[in-house]
Design a protein around this motif. Structure first.
Motif, PDB file in Angstrom:
ATOM      1  N   GLY A  24      53.741  39.071  43.419  1.00 54.11           N
ATOM      2  CA  GLY A  24      52.336  38.730  43.462  1.00 54.11           C
ATOM      3  C   GLY A  24      51.789  37.639  43.982  1.00 54.11           C
ATOM      4  O   GLY A  24      50.486  37.319  44.350  1.00 54.11           O
TER       5      GLY A  24
ATOM      6  N   THR B 203      51.453  34.887  36.644  1.00 51.89           N
ATOM      7  CA  THR B 203      50.430  35.755  36.444  1.00 51.89           C
ATOM      8  C   THR B 203      48.916  35.003  36.437  1.00 51.89           C
ATOM      9  O   THR B 203      47.961  35.438  37.107  1.00 51.89           O
ATOM     10  CB  THR B 203      50.587  36.476  35.098  1.00 51.89           C
ATOM     11  OG1 THR B 203      51.712  37.291  35.066  1.00 51.89           O
ATOM     12  CG2 THR B 203      49.224  37.409  35.031  1.00 51.89           C
TER      13      THR B 203
ATOM     14  N   SER C 197      54.319  43.865  36.441  1.00 51.93           N
ATOM     15  CA  SER C 197      54.739  42.736  35.674  1.00 51.93           C
ATOM     16  C   SER C 197      54.440  43.038  34.433  1.00 51.93           C
ATOM     17  O   SER C 197      55.117  42.869  33.276  1.00 51.93           O
ATOM     18  CB  SER C 197      54.024  41.603  36.252  1.00 51.93           C
ATOM     19  OG  SER C 197      54.558  40.570  35.309  1.00 51.93           O
ATOM     20  N   GLN C 198      53.210  43.433  34.228  1.00 50.75           N
ATOM     21  CA  GLN C 198      52.429  43.826  32.633  1.00 50.75           C
ATOM     22  C   GLN C 198      53.319  44.827  31.882  1.00 50.75           C
ATOM     23  O   GLN C 198      53.422  44.784  30.700  1.00 50.75           O
ATOM     24  CB  GLN C 198      51.010  43.962  32.695  1.00 50.75           C
ATOM     25  CG  GLN C 198      50.203  42.727  33.212  1.00 50.75           C
ATOM     26  CD  GLN C 198      50.317  41.424  32.472  1.00 50.75           C
ATOM     27  OE1 GLN C 198      50.175  41.530  31.259  1.00 50.75           O
ATOM     28  NE2 GLN C 198      50.831  40.471  33.265  1.00 50.75           N
TER      29      GLN C 198
ATOM     30  N   MET D 264      46.531  35.574  39.797  1.00 50.21           N
ATOM     31  CA  MET D 264      45.128  36.305  39.460  1.00 50.21           C
ATOM     32  C   MET D 264      44.168  35.428  39.630  1.00 50.21           C
ATOM     33  O   MET D 264      43.058  35.728  40.267  1.00 50.21           O
ATOM     34  CB  MET D 264      45.207  36.761  37.896  1.00 50.21           C
ATOM     35  CG  MET D 264      46.036  38.018  37.649  1.00 50.21           C
ATOM     36  SD  MET D 264      45.698  39.362  38.798  1.00 50.21           S
ATOM     37  CE  MET D 264      44.112  39.594  38.492  1.00 50.21           C
TER      38      MET D 264
ATOM     39  N   SER E  18      50.772  43.202  39.640  1.00 52.34           N
ATOM     40  CA  SER E  18      50.472  42.662  38.143  1.00 52.34           C
ATOM     41  C   SER E  18      50.834  43.894  37.275  1.00 52.34           C
ATOM     42  O   SER E  18      51.022  43.669  36.193  1.00 52.34           O
ATOM     43  CB  SER E  18      48.907  42.273  38.370  1.00 52.34           C
ATOM     44  OG  SER E  18      48.593  42.108  37.037  1.00 52.34           O
TER      45      SER E  18
ATOM     46  N   LYS F 222      42.985  45.873  33.284  1.00 47.99           N
ATOM     47  CA  LYS F 222      43.320  46.269  34.396  1.00 47.99           C
ATOM     48  C   LYS F 222      42.506  47.339  35.052  1.00 47.99           C
ATOM     49  O   LYS F 222      42.380  47.475  36.159  1.00 47.99           O
ATOM     50  CB  LYS F 222      44.787  46.913  34.380  1.00 47.99           C
ATOM     51  CG  LYS F 222      45.469  47.126  35.719  1.00 47.99           C
ATOM     52  CD  LYS F 222      45.494  46.188  36.684  1.00 47.99           C
ATOM     53  CE  LYS F 222      46.221  44.711  36.128  1.00 47.99           C
ATOM     54  NZ  LYS F 222      47.548  44.842  35.909  1.00 47.99           N
TER      55      LYS F 222
ATOM     56  N   ALA G 160      55.896  39.306  39.248  1.00 47.38           N
ATOM     57  CA  ALA G 160      55.178  38.260  39.267  1.00 47.38           C
ATOM     58  C   ALA G 160      55.426  37.318  40.473  1.00 47.38           C
ATOM     59  O   ALA G 160      54.471  36.833  41.221  1.00 47.38           O
ATOM     60  CB  ALA G 160      55.011  37.332  37.834  1.00 47.38           C
TER      61      ALA G 160
END
Length: 659
Positions: A304, A442, A320-321, A446, A317, A348, A301
């Protein structure tokens, strides 16, 4: 009742054969794309049929043996499939999303050289992943495991004439070999350990039934599970083997969506979930998994935050997820981990395909204006919501989902993982804190992506501004379906505390997966404990974190767009480190890759050139020298040969007489 399970992987394999062998002769793009899409859609229909049958079936676990594969002593390995709630969800996920990605690819890949090759690889990728999730034993799983590794190499390096793409394909292949070595070590050790107890098997049902023969929490089961986890870190891009996944964006955008959402990166999570009974026997391994998952979620994260390539932001991302999913597995929230796997697949896939729609429009604009520019750099975008309204709306809905906004899908799955990380008997408040910080970042990066791409002043070159079109229906239709799933898909996993408040609404995911995970959680006393008030408090904190992240992104990239530059100027070293991904690739180059290259050069110069080539060249020199010496005996005169024969006869007679 389930005898035709083999049709599910068969259809995409047939599509692979048709396009792979005949695609170059077919030539027609629509026919090629339709064959591939129809093949995976047929698998989806069969998967739906068996999924709904399983819903009403009191026996939730079914094995279908296709044929005998190999027999070694007392070991009998069959080629078989296992259908239970876990594999049923996975085949629905793989075939459903792959169908949408195939359909999208028909429009996105239009005019590409090697069109037939691309679709044959997509079908093969789907086939391999279906083999992985349906296999009833570890060897069939490993065939699919290696198959998705091969296909990732082929698809990431699809533009093989481009050096960065070919390098990325090789990087993915090599890094995954490290993980695969761990998988094999774990499998061999497990097979040997159970064999010493009189059980020679690789079948998952038999492994689960006989896992009690291993010492609970002992060194053997810890080594086995750590080896398997090493395999999972490779496939699912966790620390330290995550570096291949961000580079995977070098492949076409539909490939990124397929890898990051539906197939390869979920393999490690699925493998741990499949062998949950074995992993639960080692609290030490589960703590390692939880720490690595939380660390990966937070670390990726941070990277990103400063990326400008739209696909690279999404790639980190994904890393991270995936960390959240491993965090869930580590604290024993197996159902929550699979739930997040599903919701993540929805939003995603939509985000990657949405980024592809943006890139498609940008490429069109720059090509129309006879310009050459980076269509993936968010700094060249801005204001696209007016030009591409469908892409914008679907992208925004999926961004709300990944950010954890109520009541989008990501809110339910991510919040459940965060709650378990704090309240589980195998959780810890530090794990929750790491997950919460990752959630904050995040939401920020995003919405930074959304604001830079779709809001503000349009930064596209003036000559190209008026030529950015909305993508055609073949591209936007999958986006709309995925956005709907990202918006409403989380309702199948409403937390129990919230379900009770809404009138005893059941958690359908937990109930459906109970036959797979409930026994393990009960046996090892793994559960989340806490009052309803505490759980609602943590739910509120999660929402607050998301709102703060979004608000900060709005402040920096909409309200006061000069602030980011000032922050970067104040902390240039930190920004440079984050932008360069904390220099991890450079560290690996210095520590592993460059020394390995130097060692290879030394071995080549010493062993290959001096020893191997020396022996071969030396033998050649001996033969050549012998030939030079012997050629003087070949004069071509008959009387010389006659004299040689006489001398030979005399020598033979002398030897016989004196002996």
């Amino acid at each position: 009742m389930y005898d035709n399970l083999w049709l599910i992987p068969l259809f995409p394999f047939i599509g692979f054969l048709i396009n792979g062998l005949l695609g170059k002769k077919i030539k027609n793009e629509k026919v090629i794309g339709s064959i591939a899409t129809l093949a995976i859609f047929s698998s989806f229909l069969v998967s739906c049929n068996y999924f709904f049958k399983l819903l009403d079936d009191p026996e939730k676990v079914h094995e279908v043996i296709i044929c005998s594969w190999m027999t070694v002593g007392t070991l009998q390995v069959d080629w078989g499939f296992l259908l239970d709630p876990l594999s049923a969800l996975m085949i629905m996920n793989v075939t459903g999303l792959a169908t949408l990605i195939h359909l999208y690819s028909i429009g996105y890949m239009h005019g590409e050289e090697g069109y037939y090759r691309f679709f044959s690889y997509l079908n093969l990728f789907s086939f391999a992943m279906l083999m992985l999730v349906l296999g009833n034993n570890a060897l069939v799983m490993f065939v699919g495991w290696e198959g998705v590794g091969l296909c990732s190499y082929l698809l990431i390096g699809y533009y093989f004439e481009k050096k960065s793409a070919s390098d990325a394909g090789k990087k993915a292949f090599v890094v995954n070999r490290v993980g695969d070595f761990g998988f094999l070590l774990g499998l061999f050790t497990l097979f040997w350990s159970l064999g010493n107890e009189g059980v020679w098997t690789v079948r998952f049902t038999e492994i689960s039934a006989n896992a009690h023969l291993l010492e609970n929490g002992g060194i053997v089961v810890t080594v086995i599970t750590l080896c398997f986890f090493l395999g999972a870190t490779g496939k699912s891009a966790q620390i330290p083997l995550y570096t291949w996944l961000p580079d995977a964006m070098e492949g076409p955008t539909p490939v990124s969506a397929l890898i990051h959402a539906a197939t390869m990166v979920t393999a490690g999570v699925y493998m741990i979930a499949r062998m949950n009974g074995l992993f639960a026997m080692s609290p030490d391994t589960m703590m390692v998994i939880a720490i690595v998952g939380a660390s990966t979620a937070l670390f990726a994260a941070t990277i990103g935050l400063a990326q400008n390539d739209i696909k690279r932001v999404l790639a980190y991302s994904t890393v991270s997820q995936l960390g959240y999913m491993f965090l869930a597995m580590g604290v024993g929230a197996f159902g929550a981990g699979i739930f997040h796997l599903l919701t993540h697949a929805f939003f995603k896939a939509c985000l990657f395909l949405g980024s592809g729609s943006v890139i498609h429009g940008m490429h069109h604009a720059y090509h129309h204006a006879h310009l050459d520019d980076d269509a993936q750099d968010m700094r060249n975008m801005g204001g696209l919501r007016k030009k591409m309204p469908i892409t914008f709306i679907t992208f925004l809905l999926s961004t709300l989902a990944i950010s954890g906004i109520p009541f989008f899908s990501g809110f339910f799955s991510k919040d459940e993982i965060l709650w378990w990380s704090f309240a589980s008997t195998r959780g810890h408040w530090a794990l929750w804190l790491m997950g919460a910080l990752a959630a904050l970042m995040t939401a920020f990066y995003m919405f930074r992506l959304v604001f830079m791409t779709f809001f503000g002043e349009q930064k596209t070159d003036a000559r190209a501004k008026d030529h950015i079109p909305e993508s055609p229906l073949v591209i936007t239709l999958p986006l709309m379906i995925l956005a709907a799933l990202a918006t409403f898909g989380g309702l199948m996993g409403i937390p129990h505390v919230l379900g009770n408040l809404l009138g005893h609404v059941p958690n359908m995911i937990d109930n459906f997966l109970a036959p797979v995970f409930e026994h393990t959680q009960h046996l090892h006393e793994i559960h989340a404990h806490g009052s309803a008030a505490t759980e609602f408090t943590f739910m509120g904190i999660s929402v607050g974190i998301a709102v703060v992240g979004i608000g900060t992104a709005w402040l920096l990239y909409c309200k006061n767009q000069e602030l980011p530059g000032k922050i970067v100027a104040k902390f240039p070293g930190l920004h440079r480190a984050i932008y360069n991904k904390w220099y991890i690739d450079e560290f690996y180059d210095a520590l592993i890759i460059n020394p390995t290259k130097k060692l290879g050069t030394v071995l080549w110069l010493f062993f290959d050139v001096r020893i191997v080539d020396g022996l071969v060249n030396g033998l050649g020199w001996i033969v050549r020298a012998s030939g030079r010496a012997l050629r003087y005996t070949q004069t071509g005169y008959t009387h010389n040969y006659a004299m040689s024969m006489v001398v030979g006869v005399v020598v033979i007679i002398a030897v016989c007489v004196f002996n």
